[in-house]
Write a protein that holds these residues in place. Structure first.
Motif, mmCIF file in Angstrom:
data_model
loop_
_atom_site.group_PDB
_atom_site.id
_atom_site.type_symbol
_atom_site.label_atom_id
_atom_site.label_comp_id
_atom_site.label_asym_id
_atom_site.label_seq_id
_atom_site.Cartn_x
_atom_site.Cartn_y
_atom_site.Cartn_z
ATOM 1 N N LEU A 1 0.844 -1.191 0.000
ATOM 2 C CA LEU A 1 0.000 0.000 0.000
ATOM 3 C C LEU A 1 0.884 1.249 0.000
ATOM 4 C CD1 LEU A 1 -2.643 -1.050 2.674
ATOM 5 C CD2 LEU A 1 -2.936 -0.976 0.199
ATOM 6 N N PRO A 2 0.366 2.390 -0.442
ATOM 7 C CA PRO A 2 1.163 3.618 -0.440
ATOM 8 C C PRO A 2 1.684 4.011 0.949
ATOM 9 C CG PRO A 2 -0.828 3.936 -1.745
ATOM 10 C CD PRO A 2 -0.945 2.598 -1.069
ATOM 11 N N CYS A 3 0.980 3.591 2.004
ATOM 12 C CA CYS A 3 1.408 3.923 3.364
ATOM 13 C C CYS A 3 2.571 3.040 3.839
ATOM 14 C CB CYS A 3 0.239 3.792 4.334
ATOM 15 S SG CYS A 3 -0.457 2.126 4.412
ATOM 16 N N GLY A 4 2.882 1.973 3.078
ATOM 17 C CA GLY A 4 3.980 1.099 3.451
ATOM 18 C C GLY A 4 3.559 -0.223 4.064
ATOM 19 N N HIS A 5 2.277 -0.391 4.359
ATOM 20 C CA HIS A 5 1.806 -1.661 4.905
ATOM 21 C C HIS A 5 1.559 -2.646 3.765
ATOM 22 C CE1 HIS A 5 0.903 0.942 8.440
ATOM 23 N NE2 HIS A 5 1.507 -0.086 9.013
ATOM 24 N N ALA B 1 -5.952 0.091 -7.044
ATOM 25 C CA ALA B 1 -5.121 0.543 -8.155
ATOM 26 C C ALA B 1 -3.825 1.188 -7.669
ATOM 27 C CB ALA B 1 -5.897 1.519 -9.033
ATOM 28 N N MET B 2 -3.833 1.752 -6.473
ATOM 29 C CA MET B 2 -2.632 2.399 -5.926
ATOM 30 C C MET B 2 -1.636 1.392 -5.351
ATOM 31 S SD MET B 2 -4.661 5.470 -3.978
ATOM 32 C CE MET B 2 -3.281 6.264 -3.210
ATOM 33 N N ALA B 3 -2.078 0.186 -5.075
ATOM 34 C CA ALA B 3 -1.213 -0.828 -4.481
ATOM 35 C C ALA B 3 -0.307 -1.455 -5.543
ATOM 36 C CB ALA B 3 -2.058 -1.911 -3.807
#
Length: 132
Positions: A90-94, A125-127
């Motif tokens: 994920l964009p947050c890093g998880h 789509a962001m992953a």
């Protein structure tokens, strides 16, 4: 007196060296993948690592160091990832399994959902598929 102990270790498939040397060798083996992960996550890598006290993914050890499992289990579904259900960054890093992301996004690539581990929002789509 050391020969029987070494034979026993070999029979069990355990390393012949000390626990410390095994840890150092395993760390050396995965260091290139840690560098790759760091380049993918950037500054988030340090934040994710520090906040959780562990890496966001498990790293595959070479066959010579496989005394422990190296399968990434999705923290949401508690199931191991597979080629058909890969780990997704994920964009947050998880990192979650694709199946878990699909459920969170209700099957849509564009529906926004909250990360189960932080307040960040994302879409499927962001992953990115995580290849280590």
């Amino acid at each position: 007196s050391g020969a029987p102990a070494l034979e026993a270790l070999a029979a069990l498939g355990l390393p012949r060296g000390s626990a410390l040397s095994s840890c150092v060798a395993a760390g050396e083996a995965v260091l290139p993948r840690l560098v790759k992960l760091s380049s993918l996550l950037g500054p988030k890598f340090v934040d994710v690592w520090r906040s959780g006290g562990e890496l966001p993914v498990e790293l595959e050890l070479p066959p010579t160091h496989r005394m422990h499992h190296s399968i990434f289990a999705c923290p949401v579904s508690k199931e191991p990832t597979t080629p058909g259900n890969p780990p997704m960054l994920l964009p947050c890093g998880h990192v979650l399994a694709l199946g878990s992301l699909t459920k969170l996004a209700r099957g849509s690539r564009t529906v926004r959902f909250k990360c189960p581990y932080c307040p960040a929002e994302a879409t499927t789509a962001m992953a990115k598929v995580l290849h280590l």
